[in-house]
Design a protein around this motif. Structure first.
Motif, PDB file in Angstrom:
ATOM      1  N   THR A   3       0.951   8.132   2.458  1.00 38.37           N
ATOM      2  CA  THR A   3      -0.270   8.289   2.028  1.00 38.37           C
ATOM      3  C   THR A   3      -1.140   9.577   2.405  1.00 38.37           C
ATOM      4  O   THR A   3      -2.248   9.967   1.775  1.00 38.37           O
ATOM      5  N   THR A  23       0.803  -1.166  -0.165  1.00 46.72           N
ATOM      6  CA  THR A  23      -0.069  -0.095   0.043  1.00 46.72           C
ATOM      7  C   THR A  23       0.940   1.262   0.025  1.00 46.72           C
ATOM      8  O   THR A  23       0.513   2.203  -0.807  1.00 46.72           O
ATOM      9  N   GLU A  56      -0.486   9.434 -11.096  1.00 42.89           N
ATOM     10  CA  GLU A  56      -1.506   9.296 -11.977  1.00 42.89           C
ATOM     11  C   GLU A  56      -2.515  10.468 -11.770  1.00 42.89           C
ATOM     12  O   GLU A  56      -3.147  10.938 -12.472  1.00 42.89           O
ATOM     13  N   GLU A  57      -2.727  10.671 -10.460  1.00 41.32           N
ATOM     14  CA  GLU A  57      -3.779  11.678  -9.967  1.00 41.32           C
ATOM     15  C   GLU A  57      -3.413  13.120 -10.422  1.00 41.32           C
ATOM     16  O   GLU A  57      -4.234  13.763 -11.142  1.00 41.32           O
ATOM     17  N   ASP A  64       0.214   6.170  -7.733  1.00 42.42           N
ATOM     18  CA  ASP A  64      -1.157   6.593  -7.688  1.00 42.42           C
ATOM     19  C   ASP A  64      -1.301   8.271  -7.526  1.00 42.42           C
ATOM     20  O   ASP A  64      -2.066   9.006  -8.231  1.00 42.42           O
ATOM     21  N   GLN A 113       2.493   1.816  -3.340  1.00 41.96           N
ATOM     22  CA  GLN A 113       1.330   2.314  -4.411  1.00 41.96           C
ATOM     23  C   GLN A 113       1.187   3.727  -4.298  1.00 41.96           C
ATOM     24  O   GLN A 113       0.764   4.410  -5.196  1.00 41.96           O
ATOM     25  N   TRP A 114       1.604   4.561  -2.989  1.00 40.32           N
ATOM     26  CA  TRP A 114       1.119   5.853  -3.035  1.00 40.32           C
ATOM     27  C   TRP A 114       1.796   6.732  -4.176  1.00 40.32           C
ATOM     28  O   TRP A 114       1.098   7.671  -4.886  1.00 40.32           O
TER      29      TRP A 114
END
Length: 502
Positions: A464, A374, A384-385, A381, A377-378
């Motif tokens: 995150t 997790t 991408e955002e 992600d 993946q921060w």
């Protein structure tokens, strides 16, 4: 029955695997039972380059474990009638001047210490918004909301009430009486030996440098002794220890982690969980577990655990106290890992200590792998955002137009914008150590996001809880059409702070 020592020794392979998964070079574990230290073990290295192992006197940061000491200092002052738990902060600290009227006129010392003030988080940068250093985001006394800024304010209260520095008061009134000779509130002397290096974990679990359990056992023995004695007698002090008002410090003041079948609450610098129940609420693991934290202590009689965790770039720490058997589990480590390694190690040790049936124990290796995945993946992600929300076809103006020194309204925090070659940079407080390249995002907006490993090597907190807005810097133009101010969202849920060019 197999001895506790041999059972804890048998955990070594799993502890070392948890360290490998999370990326932690060194870790120390101490266990106390019936008021006596019964176990110590060290793992890995306090200094990776020199291959030096830690021991029970290795000095490492304990981060937020210091909250209990801050609360204890106020407990001494309360016991001396310098203030009460219900004393308004503005009365204890006359210099307090908060724009929010509720915080200014109703916030008490207890509100600060049990994280129920509702004030803004304040961790990414200890500055505020709208020309004020403290803002309120949540209903006052409405819910538990962990907040480091509140304890910064509590330190000022201690200085105001005691007429001493925070450091001197705690050293002379707590550390010295307990014989904590290797504990420091400031950077240890340069000639002191056995000081652990601190690291940040990279994506692959290796570490990049950014720069004692023995004493902690003395401290927590005193806390347990004071809690048990003062709960049973109603006294506010206990012979032989300097800590006062311990029953108040370690009693529930506000619920946390709701809904919860058994108690989950926070006192004054201490968290409380009645097992079986979820733990780790003060650390980083809950935010990395998509399906929630595991239930600890299934299949054994209910037990109260009073605990806390600490985290900073370069270090993670944990303590767990079991007052009914005068037991403690203390863990220090020298890395901001890819998950909260001391938390997973501590929960595993706790289940072994309590002799939880094998069929009821949690798979902490699986939990560690999930939490690392997790965390890693921060970054993709986030990228991408940012790309998904980006406007295409825009360009920046000439980079020299942005150059200048920008100040917040209080003229405390400055941002220096410079051009070097073909690139724009910003530096918080003008510091070279806080200087980052700005990449054009859209219009007059830039990002200072760097690859995750680069941020870790720079010693920054990465995780995150930092969304896209945190990594954007927006310039706005004045009447003459040139940029004269910038905006940055430095804190979750707080409006962007304004900095004007001077």
């Amino acid at each position: 029955m197999e001895s506790l020592t041999s059972r804890l020794d048998a955990l070594r392979p799993k502890i070392e695997e948890l360290m490998r998964i999370g990326g932690t070079p060194g870790l120390s574990l101490g266990v106390m039972h019936q008021g006596t230290q019964v176990y110590f073990a060290s793992y890995g290295y306090r200094d990776v380059e020199q291959r030096l192992p830690p021991n029970e006197e290795t000095i490492l940061p304990v981060c937020s474990l210091a909250k209990a000491v801050t609360s204890a200092a106020l407990g001494i002052l309360v016991d001396e009638n310098k203030a009460g738990w219900g004393t308004l902060v503005k009365d204890a600290l006359p210099s307090l001047d908060i724009k929010d009227e509720t915080l200014q006129n109703q916030m008490t010392i207890a509100d600060l210490l049990c994280h129920r003030s509702g004030m803004s988080w304040g961790d990414n940068l200890l500055i505020g918004t709208d020309n004020n250093i403290i803002t309120r985001l949540l209903p006052f006394r409405g819910q538990f909301a962990y907040n480091n800024l509140a304890y910064e304010l509590a330190g000022k209260v201690i200085e105001s009430l005691s007429k001493e520095s925070f450091f001197h008061f705690i050293q002379s009134r707590i550390f010295d009486p307990l014989g904590m000779t290797r504990t420091f509130l400031k950077t240890p002397p340069l000639d002191l030996d056995n000081v652990g290096k601190c690291y940040n974990a990279l994506d692959d679990g290796t570490s990049a440098p950014i720069t004692c359990v023995k004493d902690l056992m003395k401290l927590y023995k005193a806390f347990i002794k004071g809690f048990n004695h003062q709960i049973s007698t109603g006294n506010t002090s206990t012979d032989g220890i300097p800590l006062k008002q311990v029953a108040q410090l370690m009693s529930a003041k506000i619920f946390m982690d709701q809904p919860s079948k058994n108690e989950a609450s926070y006192g004054l610098g201490w968290a409380r969980v009645q097992l079986p129940g979820r733990m780790g609420q003060i650390g980083i693991n809950p935010g990395l577990m998509p399906h929630g934290m595991p239930i600890v202590g299934k299949g054994v009689p209910p037990r109260l655990v009073i605990f806390h965790q600490g985290s900073l770039p370069g270090a993670l720490a944990l303590n767990m106290l079991l007052p009914d058997t005068e037991s403690a589990i203390v863990i220090t480590s020298n890395a901001l890992a890819l998950n909260d390694v001391p938390d997973w190690v501590g929960q595993m040790v706790l289940e072994e200590f309590l002799e939880v049936p094998a069929s009821e124990r949690n798979d902490y290796l699986a939990a560690a792998k999930t939490s690392v995945a997790t965390n890693l993946q921060w970054y993709p992600d986030l990228v991408e955002e940012l790309q998904r929300a980006q406007k295409n076809g825009t360009s920046a103006r000439n980079l020299s137009a942005y150059v200048g020194t920008y100040w917040d309204h209080l003229h405390i925090v400055k941002v220096a914008i410079t051009v070097e070659g073909d690139h724009l940079y910003w530096a918080l407080q003008g510091l070279e150590s806080e200087k980052f390249r700005l990449a054009h995002y859209e219009d007059d907006i830039f990002t200072w996001l760097q690859p995750r490993n680069e941020l870790s090597r720079r010693g920054r907190w990465v995780g995150t809880d930092q969304g896209p807005s945190f990594w954007k810097v927006e310039f706005r133009v004045g009447p003459d059409g040139d940029p004269d101010r910038l905006y940055w969202v430095h804190d979750n849920d707080v409006p962007a702070d304004e900095y004007r060019k001077e």
